[in-house]
Design a protein around this motif. Structure first.
Motif, PDB file in Angstrom:
ATOM      1  N   UNK A  36       0.855  -1.182   0.000  1.00 57.03           N
ATOM      2  CA  UNK A  36       0.000   0.000   0.000  1.00 57.03           C
ATOM      3  C   UNK A  36       0.896   1.239   0.000  1.00 57.03           C
ATOM      4  N   UNK A  38       0.849   5.286   1.090  1.00 57.43           N
ATOM      5  CA  UNK A  38       0.104   6.208   1.942  1.00 57.43           C
ATOM      6  C   UNK A  38       0.756   7.585   1.877  1.00 57.43           C
ATOM      7  N   UNK A  41      -1.259  12.282   5.580  1.00 57.77           N
ATOM      8  CA  UNK A  41      -2.622  12.618   5.988  1.00 57.77           C
ATOM      9  C   UNK A  41      -3.687  12.036   5.062  1.00 57.77           C
ATOM     10  N   UNK A  42      -3.351  10.914   4.410  1.00 64.22           N
ATOM     11  CA  UNK A  42      -4.322  10.200   3.582  1.00 64.22           C
ATOM     12  C   UNK A  42      -4.393   8.748   4.033  1.00 64.22           C
ATOM     13  N   UNK A  43      -5.399   8.025   3.530  1.00 68.81           N
ATOM     14  CA  UNK A  43      -5.502   6.613   3.820  1.00 68.81           C
ATOM     15  C   UNK A  43      -4.613   5.786   2.907  1.00 68.81           C
ATOM     16  N   UNK A  44      -4.293   4.550   3.286  1.00 71.28           N
ATOM     17  CA  UNK A  44      -3.497   3.669   2.424  1.00 71.28           C
ATOM     18  C   UNK A  44      -4.243   3.334   1.132  1.00 71.28           C
TER      19      UNK A  44
END
Lengths: 110, 116
Positions: A36, A38, A41-44
């Motif tokens: 993943x 990332x 400050x974001x999601x994977x």
């Protein structure tokens, strides 16, 4: 000892370099292996998904799994500044419980 | 919606307050997961729902943590009497069916919780 180990970095490379990111794992029952990405400050976001041993290629990204040595790799060719992010490896047995590494911070310098 | 959404994106709480974090999974996704991501660490599993049934809550750190998904879509993670060690990013993920056999999980942007 964590089930999935990953060097946290940070790793800094010049633009255009080949990047190698690695994880080791201890659970022989792991069958599925994911990478993943990332951003801060974001999601994977899923990059690569591999079942069992072998290689998988998608554009500039290649994922490699060696079950005999319990080693997972992600290669990024022609790295770009936009590739700067944290890269998380994850493994799972035949179930749903993903086990993540700590993530490696990558910075690609323009 | 196009992806998993979470609200609020940021939450500041005073120690001892209760908080509620919301997750809207991808429409039609059967499985829903909550993870906790401490600073500089990877996500750690908290709990798993299949439709409205909570099938695994083995990762919840204490009985102050409670999750529900009453109608099999939206989920809420509630933390009672927050402590400073609860400060983390709480990620929600969903997958299309049972989530087994390593089925792909799609993550939301997370809720960043800071307990003062």
């Amino acid at each position: 000892q964590k089930e999935v180990e990953q060097d946290p970095g940070p790793l800094s490379v010049p633009e255009g370099a080949i990047v190698s990111l690695n994880c080791t794992y201890s659970n022989s029952a792991f069958q599925y292996f994911m990478w993943y990405r990332q951003y801060s400050r974001k999601g994977p976001e899923l990059l690569m998904y591999t079942y069992s041993s072998g290689n998988k290629e998608d554009g500039r990204f290649t994922a490699q799994v060696d079950k005999s040595s319990k080693y997972i790799s992600l290669f990024i060719r022609d790295s770009q500044p936009s590739d700067s992010a944290t890269y998380l490896c994850a493994s799972v047995t035949g179930t749903y419980k993903y086990i993540f590494g700590t993530g490696t911070r990558l910075k690609v310098l323009a | 919606g196009a992806g998993v959404s979470q609200s609020p994106r940021y939450k500041v709480a005073k120690r001892g307050q209760d908080v509620a974090l919301r997750c809207d999974p991808i429409s039609g996704h059967v499985s829903l997961f909550w993870y906790q991501q401490a600073l500089g660490q990877g996500p750690e599993f908290l709990t798993y729902f299949q439709n409205e049934a909570q099938l695994d809550k083995s990762g919840l750190p204490s009985d102050r943590f409670f999750a529900e998904r009453p109608e099999g879509s939206v989920s809420t993670l509630k933390i009672q009497r927050t402590q400073q060690e609860d400060s983390a990013v709480y990620l929600c993920a969903s997958s299309a069916t049972s989530g087994s056999r390593g089925e792909t999980q799609y993550f939301g942007p997370g809720t960043r919780l800071l307990v003062l």
